[in-house]
Design an enzyme around this catalytic site. Structure first.
Site, short mmCIF file in Angstrom:
data_model
loop_
_atom_site.label_atom_id
_atom_site.label_comp_id
_atom_site.label_asym_id
_atom_site.label_seq_id
_atom_site.Cartn_x
_atom_site.Cartn_y
_atom_site.Cartn_z
N CYS A 3 38.93 40.29 47.15
CA CYS A 3 38.68 38.89 46.78
C CYS A 3 38.87 37.89 47.94
O CYS A 3 37.99 37.05 48.15
CB CYS A 3 39.50 38.46 45.59
SG CYS A 3 40.32 39.79 44.73
N HIS B 253 32.39 40.05 43.12
CA HIS B 253 32.91 38.72 42.79
C HIS B 253 31.74 37.78 42.56
O HIS B 253 30.83 37.72 43.37
CB HIS B 253 33.81 38.21 43.90
CG HIS B 253 35.09 38.99 43.99
ND1 HIS B 253 35.26 40.01 44.88
CD2 HIS B 253 36.21 38.96 43.22
CE1 HIS B 253 36.45 40.56 44.69
NE2 HIS B 253 37.05 39.94 43.70
N GLN C 19 36.57 50.59 45.21
CA GLN C 19 36.06 50.06 43.95
C GLN C 19 34.59 49.70 44.11
O GLN C 19 34.14 49.42 45.21
CB GLN C 19 36.80 48.77 43.56
CG GLN C 19 38.20 49.02 43.06
CD GLN C 19 38.87 47.73 42.65
OE1 GLN C 19 38.49 46.65 43.10
NE2 GLN C 19 39.86 47.84 41.81
N LYS D 118 40.69 37.54 30.65
CA LYS D 118 39.96 38.72 31.14
C LYS D 118 39.47 39.58 29.99
O LYS D 118 39.95 39.46 28.86
CB LYS D 118 40.83 39.56 32.07
CG LYS D 118 42.00 40.21 31.34
CD LYS D 118 42.62 41.30 32.19
CE LYS D 118 43.86 41.87 31.50
NZ LYS D 118 44.47 42.99 32.14
N HIS E 58 36.09 38.21 38.87
CA HIS E 58 36.29 39.52 39.51
C HIS E 58 35.72 40.54 38.54
O HIS E 58 36.03 40.50 37.36
CB HIS E 58 37.77 39.86 39.66
CG HIS E 58 38.62 38.82 40.31
ND1 HIS E 58 39.05 38.93 41.61
CD2 HIS E 58 39.14 37.66 39.85
CE1 HIS E 58 39.81 37.88 41.90
NE2 HIS E 58 39.89 37.10 40.85
N ASP F 212 33.42 46.99 43.66
CA ASP F 212 33.98 45.66 43.46
C ASP F 212 32.89 44.59 43.54
O ASP F 212 31.91 44.74 44.27
CB ASP F 212 35.01 45.42 44.56
CG ASP F 212 36.05 44.41 44.15
OD1 ASP F 212 35.99 43.92 43.01
OD2 ASP F 212 36.92 44.10 44.98
N ARG G 159 46.76 50.56 48.59
CA ARG G 159 47.92 50.02 47.90
C ARG G 159 49.09 50.97 48.11
O ARG G 159 48.95 52.18 47.94
CB ARG G 159 47.63 49.82 46.40
CG ARG G 159 46.56 48.74 46.20
CD ARG G 159 46.25 48.44 44.75
NE ARG G 159 45.09 47.53 44.69
CZ ARG G 159 44.45 47.20 43.57
NH1 ARG G 159 44.84 47.69 42.42
NH2 ARG G 159 43.43 46.36 43.59
ZN ZN Z 1 38.87 40.48 42.99
#
Ligand code: ZN
Length: 501
Positions: free
Chosen positions: A129, A180, A176, A264, A328, A178, A158
């Site tokens: 992000c 945005h 991911q 979410k 996200h 991922d 992580r």
């Molecule tokens: Zn994010």
């Protein structure tokens, strides 16, 4: 409501993996299929073998193929950022324990240009992000540019405690799918609705499901923004979920369970054993855009902020800055975790398009004429040119980008055919292709369908595309074994991988 005992890091972790692992034997199947290995030199970071990398890349390219339809554009962003970025994003304060730190040159006393001092402390990114916020902020944005949708397959790290690391599900390094979305407050419904459709299409494609959609709403006391902002956003999420209900999907509300920065929607998948896994997440975020001072220019900004439209000419004549909303979203979630789920789901019987072992060619013996023919069959079935194509002036020519060969294997050893077949079955090849001296003569192959999940699809391709007649096919319930011309076999495989079954 959010319990006090929950670690603060969960607040900044929109795609946290807090649910149980899939049944443990994805690790056994992973080894049997030579998908990945692990090493004590990097605990929690799987090493993908060629078979695993093949499946991983297929998943990524599958998503890449969908992105234009859903308006995403892929970006590439750094793995390390200075501490000051993580301070801006809030990670340093709330998430530092779960992050790996990296030291630049300055901190060891070697000064280089202006980049010196304490800001030589870097953090390895746990999520994408902040980088996407930097990209959004790198240009002046107008309401006409929104929504802007960035997709990113970056590796993320992580710093999980070592005791919990295992297979593809408890990892320190993962990827991911991922994304945005930076949008106007009035665009939340449209974006959530389209994301939920995307999710549905993907899970249907993998025949995963059914799944539940769970909406987490405003926490009781600690949250940012106004109750009205939350109500408006939650109203749009509920509307999008109602549309999903019409499509036969279940949804429910987890009252007060949202993060402090936005509501979410979690996608909770039920596997074949009835166990639930959280995979995809769609998280609204009112905070990050503020922390990064993100803005776009819009007419009648007061109305724009509330997601409303005015026809008042005087108001429309004044433009001003408005903070976008960030969504996200990850469809598969962690690719590693999703792969583990698929390994379980297919129990090693991958559909051909995704299979790391779509076919193996076995020779009846190791006669040179037969093995040479087997090699030629392999080249043809894999769709590959064995050596670089040459131009008329003897220069090597490139392959088209996007070309991937089918990883067709071959066994030309002198071992008995029975043993070779047994081994190929254990390895769950979708097809076993046998060639012998008669095939060399007739330019044929003996194909047996093995681990293909959907026999009907294979049959209909054989009949409709290849034109195989009824009497060439075995009767129902019998193994699907037949003689094909070499070119027919290749045509069949190329057709079969266009299907997702
Ligand atoms: Zn994010």
């Amino acid at each position: 409501t959010r319990s006090k005992s929950q670690p603060p890091s969960a607040n900044l972790n929109p795609t946290a993996s807090t649910l149980p692992n899939p049944p443990a034997d994805h690790r056994e199947l992973g080894i049997a299929q030579q998908l990945f290995t692990t090493s004590p030199y990097s605990p929690g970071s799987p090493l993908f073998q060629p078979n695993g990398a093949y499946v991983f890349n297929k998943l990524a390219s599958f998503l890449r193929a969908q992105y234009p339809t859903y308006g995403f554009r892929e970006v590439i962003t750094p793995n390390i950022y200075k501490k000051s970025l993580w301070e801006t994003s809030g990670h340093w304060e709330n998430y530092a324990d779960d992050m790996f730190s990296v030291t630049g040159r300055g901190a060891s006393g070697q000064k280089e240009g202006a980049e010196i001092g304490e800001d030589e402390e870097f953090g390895l990114k746990p999520m994408n992000c902040p980088g996407h916020c930097l990209l959004f902020a790198s240009e002046k944005r107008s309401y006409r540019d929104l929504p802007i949708r960035f997709a990113d397959f970056s590796a993320l790290h992580r710093n999980e405690v070592s005791g919990s690391l295992s297979g593809l599900t408890r990892v320190r390094r993962f990827h991911q799918d991922d994304g945005h979305i930076f949008c106007r407050p009035s665009q939340i419904l449209q974006e959530i609705s389209s994301t939920l459709q995307f999710v549905g299409m993907v899970y249907d494609t993998f025949s995963l499901g059914p799944y539940k959609l769970v909406l987490s709403t405003r926490p009781k006391d600690h949250y940012i923004g106004t109750p009205e902002e939350w109500d408006r956003a939650e109203g749009q999420l509920k509307q999008a979920l109602e549309e999903q209900a019409l499509a036969g999907r279940q949804w429910s509300i987890n009252e007060g369970d949202g993060a402090f920065y936005g509501p979410k929607i979690d996608i909770i998948l039920k596997d074949s054993d009835g166990k639930e896994h959280q995979t995809a997440t769609i998280q609204l975020d009112f905070q990050l855009p503020q922390r990064f001072n993100l803005e776009y220019q819009a007419p009648a900004p007061e109305y724009e902020r509330r997601g409303e439209i005015t026809t008042d000419k005087a108001l429309l004549d004044t433009s001003g800055p408005v903070t976008p909303v960030i969504v996200h979203r990850a469809i598969l979630g962690s690719l590693e975790r999703f792969m583990a789920l698929l390994v379980e789901h297919y129990a090693g019987r991958w559909p051909c398009w995704l299979s790391p072992r779509p076919a193996i060619i076995l020779t009846v013996n190791d006669d040179p004429a037969v093995t040479a023919y087997a090699e030629a069959v392999r080249t043809e079935l894999s769709g590959r040119a064995q050596t670089p194509q040459l131009s008329r002036r003897n220069k090597a020519l490139p392959q088209q980008p996007g070309f991937t060969e089918l990883p067709v294997d071959i066994d030309t050893s002198a071992r008995s055919l029975g043993r070779k077949v047994r081994e190929a079955k254990e390895k769950r090849y979708n097809h076993i292709v046998v060639v012998g001296a008669k095939d060399v003569e007739a330019d044929t192959v003996q194909v047996e369908l093995q681990a293909q999940p959907d026999r009907e699809v294979a049959l209909s391709i054989l009949k409709q595309v290849i034109g195989v007649t009824k009497d060439q096919l075995p009767t129902e319930g019998k193994p699907l074994k037949l003689e094909l011309k070499r070119t027919q076999a290749s045509q069949y495989l190329q057709e079969l991988i266009k299907n997702f079954a």
